[in-house]
Every structure is written in C-alpha cells, then in structure tokens.
Design a protein around this motif. Structure first.
Motif: not given
Length: 290
Positions: A1-17, A49-53, A267-274
């Motif tokens: 089984m291959k695993v893919g990372l779907h990077y769907w959220n650019f809000s974590v971390p919160s600092d845009p920089a 979604t309930p968790n994103s705007a 990812p459901d948390r910091d994507p690097v940690e995830f």
C-alpha cells in the motif's frame, strides 16, 4: 500500500510568513519518510467546513507543485483534484506537461467536476450547470489525451474548439502523465473513469462504501470494454491515521483486499510533525500491506 500526503491546509502554522518554510519542510520529510505522492487542492478560497473558513490562507495549486518539484526527487505530484472549469483544457494539458518535464516525469493529472461556487463567483469564474460541467470534463479528458499523443490536429467539441493540439516538449512520462478522475458519482464520474482514466480516487468513508463504488466502476468497465484491473484504485482517508493507528492499519488491509493501492492522508496538526510521525509509525507497516 502506497501512502500519499494531501496538503490541504495552509493555516498551520498560523504565521503566513512561515507558509513557505513549512511547506518545504513537510515535502522533504514526506519524501524522506517514504510517502509516494504529494498533492494539494485546486482551490482559491479555503473550503467552508465546521473547522475551516473561506478566508483562511490558500495557494494556487500548480504553482505550489512547481515549488515542491524543485525540493523533491521521487514523489508523484498532482492536484487532488483539478477543477475542470478553472483552466482551458489546452492550457491545462500544457501546465501538467510543464510540471512533468520540470519534475523529471513525476506529474499526475488529477481532475474532477468543480463544485465550490463561492470561489467561482467570487473570482469571476463562470458557474455552469452540473450537467455541463461533466460535459466539459469529458471533453477536457479527450483534449488532454490528444495533446499527449502524436495527433497535433484540431479538436472540435461542443464546448471547446482547438485549431491545434501542439504540445512541445511532450511529457517525459510515457505514454502520458497518469490521469486520475476524482469522485464517486456512480452515473457520470465513475463512467468517465472507465472511459478515460488510469486511476480513480474515492472518499474513504468506509470499506463498504468503497467496495460498492468499485463494483459500479467494474460494471462501467464491462460496459465500455475496459480492463477494470488496469485502473489504479486510490482512496482519500477522511480521518487522521494518528487518531487510532491500529484501526487505520486494519482498515488499510480491508482497502487492500478491494484492490486499493494508495491511501492519501491529510495532516490534522502541524504538517511537518504529521509527516514525520506517519512516516515513522505507519508508512513502513503500510508498505507491507497488499
């Protein structure tokens, strides 16, 4: 089984920089950890979604993949999935070709019928009826296949008219970048998978639901004379694998028995940690499944 990372959220971390550094670190960690693919969304507003705007950070997908291509060497790159109404088909084929050439043959065209009307209306993208979106999707698939063939001639469809389908350089991937049609619509989407796609992508709501969708796909393949086994089956996991790793692995085994060869995780948390944790705790075990 291959695993893919779907990077769907650019809000974590919160600092845009920190968006750029986080994206780069995540891609590098994912590749080092054995992930087979890296995907981003084709959205301009974040999904509501309930968790994103809608006003949360979002980057354009193909520009993002071009950046990731320069940082990686092995992972397949694509959008999960391209919205059919967002780009003219001839230009889309050229964009994916560019990604394939610059990545050394690692592009995948993920595509589906677009749906997020708020961003379309907000940014001036024409909103067309659902039936027309699927007509345009089929024509887009035909155009991409023609542009990735030796036929440089015209294309005449109901919605698109191309005087030439010239595409130089050609993609490095032969015969062309794999085409993945995303979605589980049983009457239209899965029929287009049977007719045109190298892979399908289904929501991982449950093994039972996926099994039912694959049965529908098998019937469509029989109806159009397509080899069902030639289509790769992929699933987007809707729950984090880190919530209950044992349950995730057990479900992965069920998907494998259905013929699924790739699971994408979000990812459901910091994507690097995830990426690091999934890579350490699950990727080695998932690679033994199937």
């Amino acid at each position: 089984m291959k695993v893919g990372l779907h990077y769907w959220n650019f809000s974590v971390p919160s600092d845009p920089a920190r968006i750029t550094a986080t994206l780069a670190d995540t891609a590098r960690v994912a590749e080092q950890s054995g992930f087979a693919s890296f995907t981003v969304m084709d959205h301009y507003f974040q999904m509501e979604t309930p968790n994103s705007a809608a006003d949360e950070p979002m980057l354009e997908g193909y520009a993002t993949l071009g950046y990731v291509a320069a940082l990686t060497e092995r992972m397949t790159l694509g959008l999960l999935v391209t919205g059919v109404t967002y780009r003219h088909p001839g230009l889309l084929a050229k964009i994916v070709t560019t990604l394939d050439v610059l990545s050394g043959g690692r592009a995948r065209l993920g595509i589906g019928a677009s749906w997020y009307e708020r961003e379309q209306r907000g940014l001036g993208v024409p909103v067309v009826p659902v039936a027309e979106r699927f007509e345009r999707l089929e024509e887009t698939l035909q155009i991409c296949q023609q542009m990735w063939s030796k036929d440089n001639g015209p294309y005449e469809g109901r919605h698109y008219h191309l005087a030439e389908t010239l595409c130089v350089p050609a993609p490095l991937t032969r015969p062309h970048p794999p085409i993945m049609v995303g979605g589980g619509g049983e009457k239209k989407t899965l029929l287009l998978v049977a007719r045109y796609a190298d892979a399908c992508n289904l929501f991982g709501s449950s093994p039972e639901d996926v099994a039912r969708k694959l049965d529908v796909l098998r019937a469509h393949c029989a109806g159009v004379g397509r080899d069902y086994g030639a289509i790769a089956k992929t699933v987007l996991a809707l729950r984090s694998p880190l919530d209950d790793p044992k349950a995730f692995l057990a479900q992965a085994e069920q998907y494998a028995r259905l013929g699924v060869t790739e699971l994408q995780v979000m990812p459901d948390r910091d994507p690097v940690e995830f990426a690091r944790r999934v890579g350490q705790d699950l990727v080695p075990q998932l690679s033994q499944i199937g």
